[in-house]
Design a protein around this motif. Structure first.
Motif: not given
Length: 107
Positions: A28-52
């Motif tokens: 929604x935020x990207x106006x439909x331009x960005x659709x995150x795949x499950x693996x990409x999403x959870x990998x990014x969330x894990x990285x953001x968790x590690x970065x605090x």
């Protein structure tokens, strides 16, 4: 800050969300331009968790699967605010250099 990180942090700025809701909000935020795949999403969330920048807000079992809800941390809010300020300043300068004013500047 890379665009996927910006979008993920923005998706969590107003309320905690679980993975699927984050992915939908990014779209929604990207106006439909960005659709995150499950693996990409959870990998990014894990990285953001590690970065605090984000933390687990809650966990619950739904349909025999663990559902985590994520939220921004104080450092995450600070990082997002700084990036929003940087982007706004760049946009203002681009608009100024193009000589765009009024309605044309926001279209």
């Amino acid at each position: 800050m890379q665009e996927p990180t910006l979008l993920l942090l923005t998706a969590l700025a107003d309320e905690p969300r679980h993975g699927y809701a984050i992915a939908r909000e990014v779209e929604v935020i990207s106006g439909g331009r960005v659709k995150m795949r499950t693996g990409t999403l959870y990998g990014a969330l894990e990285r953001l968790l590690q970065q605090g920048l984000i933390e687990v807000h809650s966990e619950e079992v739904v349909d025999s699967r663990l559902r985590r809800t994520y939220t921004l941390t104080s450092p995450g809010r600070t990082a997002l605010a700084a990036e929003a300020k940087r982007i706004a300043a760049t946009a203002r300068e681009a608009t100024r250099r193009l000589g765009v004013t009024g309605e044309a500047a926001t279209s």
